[in-house]
Design an enzyme around this catalytic site. Sequence first.
Site, PDB file in Angstrom:
ATOM      1  N   CYS A 176       0.828  -1.198   0.000  1.00  6.76           N
ATOM      2  CA  CYS A 176       0.000   0.000   0.000  1.00  6.76           C
ATOM      3  C   CYS A 176       0.875   1.265   0.000  1.00  6.76           C
ATOM      4  O   CYS A 176       1.589   1.499  -0.952  1.00  6.76           O
ATOM      5  CB  CYS A 176      -0.955  -0.046   1.194  1.00  6.76           C
ATOM      6  SG  CYS A 176      -2.464   0.867   0.883  1.00  6.76           S
ATOM      7  N   HIS A 190      -3.629  -5.640   0.927  1.00 12.38           N
ATOM      8  CA  HIS A 190      -3.466  -5.919   2.344  1.00 12.38           C
ATOM      9  C   HIS A 190      -4.539  -6.934   2.721  1.00 12.38           C
ATOM     10  O   HIS A 190      -5.027  -7.635   1.865  1.00 12.38           O
ATOM     11  CB  HIS A 190      -3.516  -4.624   3.174  1.00 12.38           C
ATOM     12  CG  HIS A 190      -4.827  -3.911   3.154  1.00 12.38           C
ATOM     13  ND1 HIS A 190      -5.128  -2.918   2.258  1.00 12.38           N
ATOM     14  CD2 HIS A 190      -5.928  -4.060   3.919  1.00 12.38           C
ATOM     15  CE1 HIS A 190      -6.352  -2.475   2.504  1.00 12.38           C
ATOM     16  NE2 HIS A 190      -6.857  -3.155   3.501  1.00 12.38           N
TER      17      HIS A 190
END
Lengths: 239, 459
Positions: A96, A192
């Site tokens: 991310c 994630h």
Amino acid sequence: MSAQVVRVCALYPELMNIYADRGNLLMLEQRCRWRGIDFRLSPSTLEAPLRDEHDIYYIGGGQDSDQRLCAADLVARKAPALRAAAARGAIVLGVCGGYQLLGHSYEIGEEHVEGVGLLDVRTVREDGPRLIGNIAITLEEGVLVGFENHAGRTRLGPDQPPLGRVLSGHGNDGHSGFEGARRDNVLGTYIHGPLLPKNAWLCDWLIARALAVEPETLAVLDDALEDAAHASALHAAGR
Amino acid sequence: MSVFSAKAAVARSAAVASRLAGRGATSVPGSVLLQLDQHAIARLAAGLRRGSVVISATNGKTTTAALAGSILARAGITTVDNFAGANMAGGIASALLAARGRAGALSGELGVFEVDEFWLAPVAAELDPRVIVLSNLFRDQLDRYGELETIGERWAGVVAGSSARLVLGADDPLVAYLGVGAQEPLYFGIEDPNVARSTGLAHAADSTQCRRCGGAYRYAHVYVGHLGVYECSNCGLRRPQPGVSAHNVVLEGARSARFELRTPAGSGTVTLALPGLYNVYNALAAAALATALEIPLATIVDGLGAAPAMFGRAELVQIGKRELQILLIKNPAGANEVLRTLALEPGEHDLLGVLNDQIADGRDVSWIWDADFEEFAPRVRHVTCAGTRAPELALRLKYAGVPTTRIALEPNLARALDAAVAAAPEDGKLYALPTYTAMLELREVLGRRGQATNFWDRT
């Protein structure tokens, strides 16, 4: 045989942890421990020097203001050691915000923030909603599943391969069909969930690579729940 | 019949249709009404003789509102409220609509509304509340709410645009800072180092940097998550002195808590039928709200003591000889406090964990990896994992250190409940830890079996 050891460096763990990044470190730790592999975790935070003495460098995601602080610190203090580590074959995994920092640059609003350039990617802002939802991508080695939540759109340089192709979800920019980026042992992804708990095979791949062995040579673990969690996330992604 | 009355009637019939369809959708009539009249909340709220108050926070909104309701009832103030839980604009409009009689008058004098963090700005603009209670901000449902700072900035906008008296959590730096420059904000907080966390800041603590200068906060005591007694190491910005505070806190397992409540009007001993330090915070928020409304201290103490557990917040249900306690978990900070409270009970525990990923739960279930199951893992005798993302909860518990022989996987909630009850010792206790929609579903299953009341049947 000398004892095997995996040394992991978590970059800015107290700031870059927004999407439960701890889960990735915990997966690495437990799957090493259950196999009798010595696991050593060192944090490297703001203003601390970074040492080129680890097998895996991990950087997670953070809030905009935290990510900005970390980006400045990474470029100013840690970039040479991180580049040297990557060049000698250490694994660098960015998730991310961490993925964005591994590229050349990213944008927060009008602001242009420099990254370390280990991946030939640039992250820009475009009109349109945040890219949020369950995601599944395919790599040569297997399928990765999880959740993505990012405003930035990441563009690959002309010779930069993606990490995988999107099966379901948005990926780097919502339309290219690419997700993440990979250059040898440097990996970046928006996935994630956290990433490694939902994809135990990737966790083992990283451990094997850190030990310079083939994943098949690692001791086999009972992965019934790991497989069920992967299947659950894959189902959530509509695959 | 006025035009507004006609719209209200249309919206009410939508409520009937919704109930006939068997859904507990308490926001349906209000949402219909808001489509017909976007200022329906302001129009209806104008009939509240004592005006209204709003309560927002990541954790504890519903309990705080219920505790405030109990105090207000003792004070003889009638309320219009959304204690049934729908806390976005539609839910608040529904509550007002339900309170509106045929002649157009409302059945209560004071509006008491818990408001979703994200909806605070539009709802406050309509209600023009007398008091705004803001308690805490933790990371929660990042897929829906975005980052914490985004909510913080929205709240700052609400505060700047309102003439309401502010009641603020002193122990949450992000919330407390909203009072800088405000007229006489009333702060509440805990003043008892004996109940501080021995381990300092929680993993993945939020709001670690000073709102004024960006420096790192230094904590003398941490009570819950990042709530505590802090000071900026750079500019010296400190936690404000709370005017309403809890001293000499005694936590009595998963059942109750006691503390000495101090307010500007004096002090009294509060006995709560709710467990854990997080509920002490909820009681303080309710007490501070009541203080701002000039309700006598004795009434506040009585009202707090009289409030029962509700809607899956430490609610107890008897199943044969076994007792089931429902403890809602929905984000890392809340889950940590529930686990910490459970750990106060001696011995090993039987659990039913239910992880759903509906929109109201947050589609992203990553958060379970931020909750500290590790400390509690050695105390798990048996856990049944259920819900739409059951395997991921089971996996989380495995990596927290619960042996897989103690983990059962049964995604179907009704079957999982039976299995968990059967696995618990006879005459024993089972703790259910459901996410929000899982809690509603669990209560529905219990309700069908005559073991709990469907919440929308409450009046």
